[in-house]
Write an enzyme that holds these catalytic residues in place. Structure first.
Site, PDB file in Angstrom:
ATOM      1  N   LYS A  90      77.882  67.220  37.446  1.00 15.66           N
ATOM      2  CA  LYS A  90      77.514  65.548  39.053  1.00 15.66           C
ATOM      3  C   LYS A  90      76.178  65.645  39.035  1.00 15.66           C
ATOM      4  CE  LYS A  90      76.046  66.630  42.770  1.00 15.66           C
ATOM      5  NZ  LYS A  90      74.922  65.386  43.570  1.00 15.66           N
ATOM      6  N   GLU A 145      66.441  74.564  35.317  1.00 17.38           N
ATOM      7  CA  GLU A 145      64.859  73.488  34.815  1.00 17.38           C
ATOM      8  C   GLU A 145      64.574  73.472  36.152  1.00 17.38           C
ATOM      9  OE1 GLU A 145      62.815  71.613  34.627  1.00 17.38           O
ATOM     10  OE2 GLU A 145      63.919  69.981  33.741  1.00 17.38           O
ATOM     11  N   CYS A 164      59.154  66.632  36.709  1.00 21.40           N
ATOM     12  CA  CYS A 164      59.120  68.137  37.348  1.00 21.40           C
ATOM     13  C   CYS A 164      57.942  68.141  35.781  1.00 21.40           C
ATOM     14  CB  CYS A 164      60.155  68.419  36.235  1.00 21.40           C
ATOM     15  SG  CYS A 164      60.909  68.016  34.619  1.00 21.40           S
ATOM     16  N   GLU A 186      54.488  69.944  44.847  1.00 25.86           N
ATOM     17  CA  GLU A 186      55.000  69.321  44.067  1.00 25.86           C
ATOM     18  C   GLU A 186      55.246  67.933  45.010  1.00 25.86           C
ATOM     19  OE1 GLU A 186      59.050  69.460  42.600  1.00 25.86           O
ATOM     20  OE2 GLU A 186      58.964  69.497  40.262  1.00 25.86           O
TER      21      GLU A 186
HETATM   22  P1  NAP Z   1      68.040  68.501  44.603  1.00 26.30           P
HETATM   23  O1  NAP Z   1      68.108  68.401  45.761  1.00 26.30           O
HETATM   24  O2  NAP Z   1      67.565  69.789  44.396  1.00 26.30           O
HETATM   25  O3  NAP Z   1      68.646  67.461  43.174  1.00 26.30           O
HETATM   26  C1  NAP Z   1      69.353  67.929  42.122  1.00 26.30           C
HETATM   27  C2  NAP Z   1      70.660  67.972  41.523  1.00 26.30           C
HETATM   28  O4  NAP Z   1      71.096  68.838  43.182  1.00 26.30           O
HETATM   29  C3  NAP Z   1      71.096  66.701  42.805  1.00 26.30           C
HETATM   30  O5  NAP Z   1      72.720  66.002  41.875  1.00 26.30           O
HETATM   31  C4  NAP Z   1      71.536  67.277  43.692  1.00 26.30           C
HETATM   32  O6  NAP Z   1      72.768  65.761  44.345  1.00 26.30           O
HETATM   33  C5  NAP Z   1      72.217  68.620  44.109  1.00 26.30           C
HETATM   34  N1  NAP Z   1      72.040  69.079  45.250  1.00 26.30           N
HETATM   35  C6  NAP Z   1      71.060  69.030  46.248  1.00 26.30           C
HETATM   36  N2  NAP Z   1      71.487  70.051  46.850  1.00 26.30           N
HETATM   37  C7  NAP Z   1      72.085  71.355  45.860  1.00 26.30           C
HETATM   38  C8  NAP Z   1      73.248  72.758  46.212  1.00 26.30           C
HETATM   39  N3  NAP Z   1      72.584  72.806  47.957  1.00 26.30           N
HETATM   40  N4  NAP Z   1      73.684  72.951  45.715  1.00 26.30           N
HETATM   41  C9  NAP Z   1      74.080  72.212  44.421  1.00 26.30           C
HETATM   42  N5  NAP Z   1      73.663  71.244  44.081  1.00 26.30           N
HETATM   43  C10 NAP Z   1      72.699  70.478  45.065  1.00 26.30           C
HETATM   44  O7  NAP Z   1      66.601  67.543  44.247  1.00 26.30           O
HETATM   45  P2  NAP Z   1      65.461  65.799  45.157  1.00 26.30           P
HETATM   46  O8  NAP Z   1      66.429  66.378  46.765  1.00 26.30           O
HETATM   47  O9  NAP Z   1      66.372  65.325  43.893  1.00 26.30           O
HETATM   48  O10 NAP Z   1      64.343  66.381  44.488  1.00 26.30           O
HETATM   49  C11 NAP Z   1      63.786  66.452  45.546  1.00 26.30           C
HETATM   50  C12 NAP Z   1      62.255  67.547  45.312  1.00 26.30           C
HETATM   51  O11 NAP Z   1      63.293  67.836  44.330  1.00 26.30           O
HETATM   52  C13 NAP Z   1      61.991  66.272  44.317  1.00 26.30           C
HETATM   53  O12 NAP Z   1      61.072  65.408  45.859  1.00 26.30           O
HETATM   54  C14 NAP Z   1      61.361  66.849  43.939  1.00 26.30           C
HETATM   55  O13 NAP Z   1      60.247  67.664  44.196  1.00 26.30           O
HETATM   56  C15 NAP Z   1      61.692  68.194  42.985  1.00 26.30           C
HETATM   57  N6  NAP Z   1      62.778  67.467  41.714  1.00 26.30           N
HETATM   58  C16 NAP Z   1      62.563  67.568  40.933  1.00 26.30           C
HETATM   59  C17 NAP Z   1      63.782  68.009  39.359  1.00 26.30           C
HETATM   60  C18 NAP Z   1      63.398  67.684  38.128  1.00 26.30           C
HETATM   61  O14 NAP Z   1      63.516  67.420  36.850  1.00 26.30           O
HETATM   62  N7  NAP Z   1      62.458  68.718  37.840  1.00 26.30           N
HETATM   63  C19 NAP Z   1      63.847  66.456  39.753  1.00 26.30           C
HETATM   64  C20 NAP Z   1      64.364  66.041  40.668  1.00 26.30           C
HETATM   65  C21 NAP Z   1      64.013  66.385  42.175  1.00 26.30           C
HETATM   66  P3  NAP Z   1      71.916  64.622  45.391  1.00 26.30           P
HETATM   67  O15 NAP Z   1      71.055  64.262  44.757  1.00 26.30           O
HETATM   68  O16 NAP Z   1      73.200  63.837  45.726  1.00 26.30           O
HETATM   69  O17 NAP Z   1      72.046  64.999  46.734  1.00 26.30           O
END
Ligand code: NAP
Ligand code: MG
Length: 477
Positions: A183, A257, A291, A388
């Site tokens: 996904k 991660e 990250c 972050e």
């Molecule tokens: P996120 O919501 O955790 O998204 C990561 C993945 O999980 C995406 O494919 C997302 O889909 C999916 N997802 C969202 N809600 C979910 C749920 N309840 N169950 C299963 N999968 C789910 O991260 P984000 O909203 O893109 O970013 C938010 C913050 O996370 C950023 O501002 C940053 O601080 C952090 N972040 C960290 C990393 C890392 O590599 N550690 C990467 C990205 C973001 P959708 O994107 O389609 O919603």
């Protein structure tokens, strides 16, 4: 002072279809709900394509296809034959590298030089590396003579390294004999779909890799599906915690991660110009959407002013603008939502009394951009020092002794990465051994290799990706 320069645009043509469907059981199928969502180019806010919005039924079909492929073709296959498919995918990524790079940049906003020289290169390298492991798994876990695959893996990846995170998940899973439902993130689904096309062209048996596009609800359906044996997730700590709760007690395996707030520690004896380059790379690479970004700079008090002066001059030379320009250093912020989050945290930094420094260039009229920035006068209690930001914003603090640097570096719920800059090898070792971080870079930052494990402690998650350690989550022994 903004620098004048001629743009040098990457012009490799890339075919983007008006509409994309899921890749399930080796076929391209629309969503059972018939709904789609738009993916946009954050550099100019133009819609690139409509993409199928995955429902729980779509996830169910994909898991069923993955189960069938696992039982009938992939698990029974000779490991050396599985390796041939992985090598084929690796070569195809290399052959289509320019196309993948342009697509990654258009869909996500990162500078083309990064997609081209980092993301795509590393994605191919992961497939090459794990292809080599496929027929050597008996050596992967000490004492286990014949480790078996886990089964059907649900892989959920974020938008900051869309293709690379897909490769990090797929390559070890497939090498170990598992099948996958992937996904991708809502804002960056296109390279995962091109990777599915590559799997198709590589004649990968149908159902071994499935891609279901959608938002967090699609991800949640995958996490909750009883037919999934393991979840591999990269993303926010917040969602990671939700997933951990959902999976608890189900017997599903899990690796997470998550986020980070890495300390980059610069001692007074470090070569300052080199350290400044490491600081710039650590925080401004991929607009800080990383990250393991070095988002907290801890600098020894005696060189604080000199370093800040050099850093202020250096960020003026960073070129912000069109991500497709080969000279661009700072591309677009991935989405309006992420832009708003960065802006809000920068505002909190100012309100809490820190001093903002930013490059002085103009911003493009359309698209989401944020200048390379840093804060001085930061205290450990400030939100910009604790949360972050996931943007091109650095928080600078000072220390006097090595032990104070260690204490401040470890004063975070995260534990993903850290950097140490000193010309004394013994000091590097002393500090590195005391930092609670999965990866510590000494006199460098953001170095990656498929043979090297990566992963966190505490709120940065658990499990390792890369290297021999990266096989373990995909094997039951
Ligand atoms: P996120 O919501 O955790 O998204 C990561 C993945 O999980 C995406 O494919 C997302 O889909 C999916 N997802 C969202 N809600 C979910 C749920 N309840 N169950 C299963 N999968 C789910 O991260 P984000 O909203 O893109 O970013 C938010 C913050 O996370 C950023 O501002 C940053 O601080 C952090 N972040 C960290 C990393 C890392 O590599 N550690 C990467 C990205 C973001 P959708 O994107 O389609 O919603
Ligand atoms: Mg997009």
């Amino acid at each position: 002072m903004a620098l004048a320069y001629a743009p040098s645009l990457e012009t490799t043509p890339v075919r983007i279809a008006p509409r994309y469907e899921h890749f399930i059981g080796g076929r391209w199928v629309g969503s059972t709900g018939g709904e789609t969502f738009a993916t946009v180019n954050p550099a100019n806010e133009e819609v690139l394509a409509q993409v199928a919005a995955g429902t729980a039924d779509d996830v169910d079909r994909a898991v069923a296809a993955a189960r069938t492929a696992y039982e009938r073709s992939w698990r029974p296959m000779r490991p050396a034959d599985r390796a041939k498919y992985l090598y084929r995918i690796a070569r195809a990524i290399t052959e289509r590298s320019r196309e993948l790079a342009v697509l990654e940049t258009k869909d996500g906003g990162k500078p083309i030089k990064e997609s081209r020289d980092f993301d795509v290169v590393q994605a191919a390298a992961h497939f090459f590396y794990y292809a080599g492991w496929a027929d050597k798994l008996r050596y992967a876990i000490h004492g286990a003579t014949d480790p078996a695959p886990v089964g059907v893996v649900g892989s959920i990846v974020p938008w900051n390294f869309p293709l690379l995170m897909a490769a990090w998940k797929l390559a070890p899973a497939l090498a170990c004999g598992n099948t996958v439902v992937l996904k991708p993130a809502e804002t960056t689904p296109l390279t995962a779909l091109l990777l599915a096309e590559i799997c198709e062209e590589a004649d990968l048996p149908p159902g071994v890799v499935n891609v279901v596009t959608g938002d967090g609800r699609t991800g949640a359906a995958l996490v909750g599906h009883p037919g999934v044996d393991k979840i591999a997730f990269t993303g926010s700590t917040e969602v990671g915690k939700i997933i951990q709760r959902t999976v608890a007690g189900t017997g599903k395996r899990l690796t997470l991660e998550l986020g980070g707030k890495a300390a980059n520690i610069v001692f007074a004896d470090a070569p300052l110009d080199q350290a400044v380059e490491g600081v710039v790379n650590g925080i401004y690479f991929n607009q800080g959407h990383v990250c393991c970004a070095g988002s907290r700079l801890l600098v020894q008090e005696s060189v604080h002013d000199a370093l800040v002066e050099k850093l202020a001059a250096r960020i003026e030379t960073l070129r912000l603008g069109d991500p497709l320009d080969k000279n661009t250093d700072i591309g677009a912020i991935n989405s309006a939502a992420q832009h708003a989050k960065i802006t809000e945290l920068v505002r909190s930094g100012i309100d809490e009394g820190a001093v903002l420094h930013e490059q002085s260039c103009a911003l493009p009229a359309r698209g989401w951009y944020h200048r390379a920035s840093f804060f001085t006068g930061v205290s450990q209690a400030h939100r910009i020092a604790r949360e972050e930001i996931f943007g091109p914003v650095l928080a600078i603090m000072t220390f006097r002794t090595a032990d104070e640097a260690i204490e401040k570096a470890n004063n975070t719920p995260y534990g993903l990465s850290a950097g140490v800059w000193t010309d004394k090898g013994a000091k590097s070792m002393y500090v590195a051994q005391r930092l609670r971080a999965g990866v510590v870079w000494c006199s460098t930052f953001n170095q990656f290799d498929p043979s090297s494990p990566f992963g966190g402690y505490r709120e940065s998650g658990f499990g390792r990706e890369g290297g021999v350690a990266g096989l373990r989550p995909y094997l039951s022994a």
